[in-house]
Design a protein around this motif. Structure first.
Motif, PDB file in Angstrom:
ATOM      1  N   MET A   1       0.906  -0.886   0.131  1.00 43.29           N
ATOM      2  CA  MET A   1       0.235  -0.054  -0.058  1.00 43.29           C
ATOM      3  C   MET A   1       0.669   1.432   0.505  1.00 43.29           C
ATOM      4  SD  MET A   1      -2.760   0.780   2.540  1.00 43.29           S
ATOM      5  CE  MET A   1      -2.818   2.856   3.176  1.00 43.29           C
TER       6      MET A   1
ATOM      7  N   PRO B   1     -11.367   5.470  -0.737  1.00 36.05           N
ATOM      8  CA  PRO B   1     -11.467   4.484   0.018  1.00 36.05           C
ATOM      9  C   PRO B   1     -10.542   3.330  -0.301  1.00 36.05           C
ATOM     10  CG  PRO B   1     -12.759   5.711   1.360  1.00 36.05           C
ATOM     11  CD  PRO B   1     -12.901   6.028  -0.191  1.00 36.05           C
TER      12      PRO B   1
ATOM     13  N   ASN C   1      -6.303   2.869  -1.075  1.00 35.63           N
ATOM     14  CA  ASN C   1      -5.788   1.533  -0.576  1.00 35.63           C
ATOM     15  C   ASN C   1      -5.283   0.741  -1.448  1.00 35.63           C
ATOM     16  OD1 ASN C   1      -6.363   2.756   2.296  1.00 35.63           O
ATOM     17  ND2 ASN C   1      -8.386   1.207   2.307  1.00 35.63           N
TER      18      ASN C   1
ATOM     19  N   VAL D   1      -9.129   3.869   5.175  1.00 36.56           N
ATOM     20  CA  VAL D   1      -7.831   4.036   4.997  1.00 36.56           C
ATOM     21  C   VAL D   1      -7.456   4.726   6.406  1.00 36.56           C
ATOM     22  CG1 VAL D   1      -6.825   6.147   3.980  1.00 36.56           C
ATOM     23  CG2 VAL D   1      -9.380   5.378   3.031  1.00 36.56           C
ATOM     24  N   SER D   2      -5.813   3.979   6.097  1.00 36.18           N
ATOM     25  CA  SER D   2      -4.831   3.868   7.214  1.00 36.18           C
ATOM     26  C   SER D   2      -4.941   4.864   8.416  1.00 36.18           C
ATOM     27  CB  SER D   2      -3.736   2.925   7.229  1.00 36.18           C
ATOM     28  OG  SER D   2      -3.184   2.680   9.205  1.00 36.18           O
TER      29      SER D   2
END
Length: 157
Positions: A1, A67, A71, A97-98
């Motif tokens: 990612m 998102p 990602n 979403v981090s």
């Protein structure tokens, strides 16, 4: 990612500070604007595309599609995410979403907002959204330009 190197709230989206100071400071190579209105406006998208330096990728996405696309970006992408307000980050975070940190760079005054911190204004709804971002263990701070010191939003609420 891909790596998110900057997640910024700025109701102006792309402007001189983002293009000069923040791109250089973060080493970002791909800008993602997440804003439903902008994503649906071909004229505005054309203007934004002209403002992005050669060699920097750009996506202008709706909140719904962002998102999945974020990602799926490749590992070589260093992403700068730009939104006009905090609600978009709440949605991104809640949809996988981090994001570790969000900065507030520009939220101008309007009829629904009052002064929050120096030249940053926020509505009561936006303050609720700030709290929601923080509740997801995401750092939230006011940080207008890289050379300035940041201020934690939690201490201002």
């Amino acid at each position: 990612m891909a790596k998110i190197v900057l997640a910024r709230i700025d109701d102006r989206l792309i402007h001189g500070q983002v293009m000069t100071a923040w791109l250089q400071y973060t080493g970002g190579n791909h800008i993602i604007i997440v804003d439903d209105q902008t994503a649906g406006d071909e004229f505005t998208k054309t203007i934004i595309k002209m403002a992005v330096p050669m060699g920097i990728g750009l996506d202008i996405l709706t909140t719904t599609e962002a998102p999945t696309i974020i990602n799926a970006l490749s590992d070589d992408k260093k992403i700068i995410i730009l939104t006009k307000g905090p609600s978009t980050y709440v949605s991104l975070i809640e949809n996988g979403v981090s994001i570790t940190d969000v900065i507030i760079g520009g939220m101008g005054a309007n009829k629904n907002r009052s002064k929050f911190y120096k030249n940053i204004s926020a509505s009561e709804q936006e303050k609720t959204e700030f709290r929601a971002i923080i509740s997801h263990n995401v750092g939230l701070k006011v940080h207008v330009i890289p050379d300035e010191k940041s201020v934690a939003v939690g201490n201002l609420l």
